[in-house]
Design a protein around this motif. Structure first.
Motif, mmCIF file in Angstrom:
data_model
loop_
_atom_site.group_PDB
_atom_site.id
_atom_site.type_symbol
_atom_site.label_atom_id
_atom_site.label_comp_id
_atom_site.label_asym_id
_atom_site.label_seq_id
_atom_site.Cartn_x
_atom_site.Cartn_y
_atom_site.Cartn_z
ATOM 1 N N GLN A 1 -4.275 6.781 -1.583
ATOM 2 C CA GLN A 1 -3.524 5.540 -1.403
ATOM 3 C C GLN A 1 -3.958 4.491 -2.414
ATOM 4 O O GLN A 1 -5.126 4.429 -2.817
ATOM 5 C CB GLN A 1 -3.650 4.998 0.014
ATOM 6 C CG GLN A 1 -4.996 4.464 0.428
ATOM 7 C CD GLN A 1 -4.956 3.872 1.826
ATOM 8 O OE1 GLN A 1 -4.531 4.515 2.784
ATOM 9 N NE2 GLN A 1 -5.406 2.631 1.950
ATOM 10 N N THR B 1 0.841 -1.194 0.000
ATOM 11 C CA THR B 1 0.000 0.000 0.000
ATOM 12 C C THR B 1 0.876 1.245 0.000
ATOM 13 O O THR B 1 1.722 1.424 0.884
ATOM 14 C CB THR B 1 -0.940 0.010 1.217
ATOM 15 O OG1 THR B 1 -1.793 -1.153 1.158
ATOM 16 C CG2 THR B 1 -1.808 1.259 1.226
ATOM 17 N N SER C 1 -3.374 0.245 -3.312
ATOM 18 C CA SER C 1 -2.887 -1.063 -2.868
ATOM 19 C C SER C 1 -2.710 -1.955 -4.082
ATOM 20 O O SER C 1 -3.594 -2.030 -4.951
ATOM 21 C CB SER C 1 -3.864 -1.700 -1.885
ATOM 22 O OG SER C 1 -3.925 -0.942 -0.688
#
Length: 352
Positions: A28, A20, A30
């Motif tokens: 963000q 992440t 991942s």
């Protein structure tokens, strides 16, 4: 910054990881080293609330379930050795005919039954001047899925403080081979609020598209978009004329501003409900715009979300489908001694 956690085990028992990356704005992404897959992407809406805007699953088992294997949507994955379709699963290179698996009706799709989306990549998180990075590497061996040459592939994901997710692809080979790399993320800028993307407004910087036959193989004709349902040269809702396209959009647009190796804007997307915007910039000559036509509600994703028809759209930056069999298209042949280099940047914003 970046963090690492377990994403579960593949069917052969291999543990895979989830990486992440976060930027200074709180955006963000991942990514798992299983298939180089983008599993979630959190960006703010017009009220500043972070929301996940890509389709995916909570762990690796979702990407290996019988339902997923049957549906074959390629959520978020790195695609190779050849993204999109190759007619009849055959091509001739340097006088030799190669035969590939036909895993999409009569045609070869996205590298075959075990393409780059289903392998475990070597992963190394890092940092750069632009932000946190994840470098993924994979050696596709000579003969894998029928392709010639040992192909060494690297994909570097970078999350910048300008709210960009950048993917830099590179590859080298020891035999001439066709290569067409892309990412297959499905976006829904109102995911969790809207069950489909038909009211997303799309602009494609393209004046032509590749006409296809009934198995989605290009005929070779590059048809002008004006006066057709394929005209997104100015902003248009995805759903405005989709009913006029049998099966929905799953076509390659010829990008007007493409110059070999130079970044240019391919697409802009705006969602009024959330205020989110997405800009796609690339060095590639084409983009496959796909509207999740084959999603049918059989897949439950993150948090139990049901993914029905048109639950997401894809903007797969690429060379054109079936290029190995179309001498009039930009070449996808990589020769020994050459290095393939390709970049695509997804920029996330808001409009109040």
């Amino acid at each position: 910054m970046s963090t690492i956690s377990s994403f579960g085990h593949t069917q052969d028992g291999t543990e895979v990881q989830l990486y992440t990356l976060r930027n200074a704005q709180g955006v963000q992404v991942s990514i798992t080293n299983y298939g180089g897959t983008v599993t979630s992407l959190l960006t703010p809406d017009k009220s500043g609330q972070l929301g996940d805007i890509v389709l995916g699953f909570d762990d690796v088992s979702g990407y290996q379930s019988p339902e997923y294997q049957k549906a074959g949507p390629y959520f978020g994955a790195l695609i190779g050795r050849f993204g999109n379709r190759i007619k009849g699963g055959k091509f001739t290179l340097d006088g030799k005919e190669y035969t590939l698996a036909t895993n999409n009706g009569p045609n070869h799709l996205h590298g075959g039954p075990k393409g780059f989306d289903k392998v475990v990549w070597q992963a190394e998180p890092g940092t750069s001047a632009d932000g946190p990075t994840l470098t993924l590497k994979y050696l596709s061996k000579d003969g894998e899925e029928g392709y010639p040459g040992n192909l060494q592939v690297t994909a570097v994901y970078t999350l910048t403080d300008r709210n960009e997710l950048r993917i830099d692809y590179s590859a080298t080979t020891d035999k001439a081979t066709p290569v067409n790399l892309t990412n297959h993320s499905y976006f829904n800028l109102s995911l969790g609020q809207s069950e489909d993307v038909l009211e997303h407004e799309v602009t494609l910087h393209a004046s032509r598209y590749t006409v296809v036959d009934d198995t989605l193989i290009p005929t070779g004709e590059l048809r002008p978009v004006p006066g057709t349902p394929f005209d997104f040269s100015s902003p248009r809702y995805i759903g405005a004329r989709i009913a006029e396209v049998p099966g929905g959009y799953d076509h390659n647009w010829v990008l007007s501003q493409a110059r070999a190796g130079e970044l240019h804007v391919a697409a802009l997307v705006y969602d009024f409900a959330s205020g989110r915007t997405l800009q796609v910039t690339t060095t590639e000559p084409g983009v496959q715009f796909y509207t999740g036509n084959f999603l049918d509600g059989s897949l439950r994703g993150k948090g139990g979300t049901v993914y029905g028809k048109h639950a997401g759209f894809c903007l797969e930056t690429q060379h054109f489908p079936d290029s190995p069999n179309q001498p009039g298209f930009p070449s996808t042949t990589l020769q020994p001694g050459q290095t393939l280099q390709s970049t695509t940047i997804y920029t996330f914003g808001v409009r109040q």
